[in-house]
Motif scaffolding. Sequence first.
Motif, PDB file in Angstrom:
ATOM      1  N   GLU A  17       1.045 -10.429 -12.513  1.00  0.00           N
ATOM      2  CA  GLU A  17       2.442 -10.133 -12.240  1.00  0.00           C
ATOM      3  C   GLU A  17       2.547  -9.096 -13.306  1.00  0.00           C
ATOM      4  O   GLU A  17       1.917  -8.806 -14.077  1.00  0.00           O
ATOM      5  N   THR A  74       1.024 -10.950  -7.694  1.00  0.00           N
ATOM      6  CA  THR A  74       0.083 -11.192  -6.830  1.00  0.00           C
ATOM      7  C   THR A  74      -0.153 -12.743  -6.851  1.00  0.00           C
ATOM      8  O   THR A  74      -0.349 -13.448  -7.756  1.00  0.00           O
ATOM      9  N   LYS A  75      -0.136 -12.944  -5.323  1.00  0.00           N
ATOM     10  CA  LYS A  75      -0.028 -14.495  -4.936  1.00  0.00           C
ATOM     11  C   LYS A  75      -1.507 -14.783  -4.445  1.00  0.00           C
ATOM     12  O   LYS A  75      -1.874 -14.357  -3.734  1.00  0.00           O
ATOM     13  N   ARG A  81      -5.762 -12.832  -1.459  1.00  0.00           N
ATOM     14  CA  ARG A  81      -4.621 -12.310  -2.431  1.00  0.00           C
ATOM     15  C   ARG A  81      -3.545 -11.606  -1.855  1.00  0.00           C
ATOM     16  O   ARG A  81      -4.113 -10.517  -1.093  1.00  0.00           O
ATOM     17  N   GLN A  83      -0.180  -9.069  -2.590  1.00  0.00           N
ATOM     18  CA  GLN A  83       0.760  -8.713  -3.434  1.00  0.00           C
ATOM     19  C   GLN A  83       2.441  -8.630  -3.006  1.00  0.00           C
ATOM     20  O   GLN A  83       2.548  -8.259  -1.685  1.00  0.00           O
TER      21      GLN A  83
END
Length: 349
Positions: A17, A74-75, A81, A83
């Motif tokens: 983050e 960023t998940k 992954r 953003q």
Amino acid sequence: MIALTIRGEYTGAITLEDMTFPDSAAYDWIQISPDEWKDERIEGKLRRTFQRHIAIFAKQSGSLAIGPVTHMLTKAETNARAQVPVTAKAVSINVAPYPAPGRPLAASTLAVTDELSGDPARIRDDQTIQRRITLTAQGSMGHLLPPRPDLREPWLISFAAPEKRETRLTQDGPVAFVQWEWSLRPITGEQGALPPMRFSWFDTGKREMRGAIMPPIPFGYGKLAENVGGMAQAPALARWSSMAAVLAGFLMPLLVLLRSRRFPALSRLKAALHRLRPNPALTDLREAARGQDLLALRRSVEKYLGHEASVSPTQNLALHRLDTALFAKEPHDFDRDAFLAEITRSRGR
């Protein structure tokens, strides 16, 4: 101080983050505590929450716009992954005008201390007293505190140490801190007093202007025999005044004649005539430069420069070096011959 909390509620796994709070010409800001991340159950669902606490200081009255603020996340998805930017819209706050003229200073509390290393009313000959003033303002920033007061009196020499100015972060928010320190020493033998000081500020708790007043500080007598207003110097001054009057009687007609003819080198002639005029304090200055008493040298150079037409940058620089040596806490090398040459250079001596 405007306290601002930025809060986010997120789902899913967050691996990275980044949030940058926007700068603005309309306000100063500082983050007053570390970011807070924790898991909370909101409306029966588990959420990952984020909080950041900011203190904002408006630079002017009127509508103050803050933001927008974007939190870049960023998940972690199933096999990759992603953003995800999360943006909070800008908000506006109405800032009332500062209710007094002068430099604004608003705080929840203001503490002022004035410390002296000795009793100035009973100061001894050649004694130096340290004065230290400290301002501490809760809910403000260091650069918003007032500038250093000017402690200058004709009967006093003062040497100012570098100021200490900073913003300290505490559990109760930012605290502005500034500290000024001077070394003070009377030089003429006159009795005097440092004028009172007033620091005005707006109390954000009581919503009113307040003031912290520092009372005047009287200084006692020093060496009365060396008082610049005393009679000890009257005969010498009278002799030199008589000589100056006679010399002026011869030179004034010449100057009038030259001015009437628009003589092109009049300014150079005036400078030459000034150098020919004896400075009544030159002998005392030379004797003081041969001695070991820097304070006596400081008194002598003050008298010498008082008889000069102007003070050059070189003389000012030499005087500053003398003050540095005079107030040094440790033994300080000082070249008296070089100092005398710099002070008297304008006369070619």
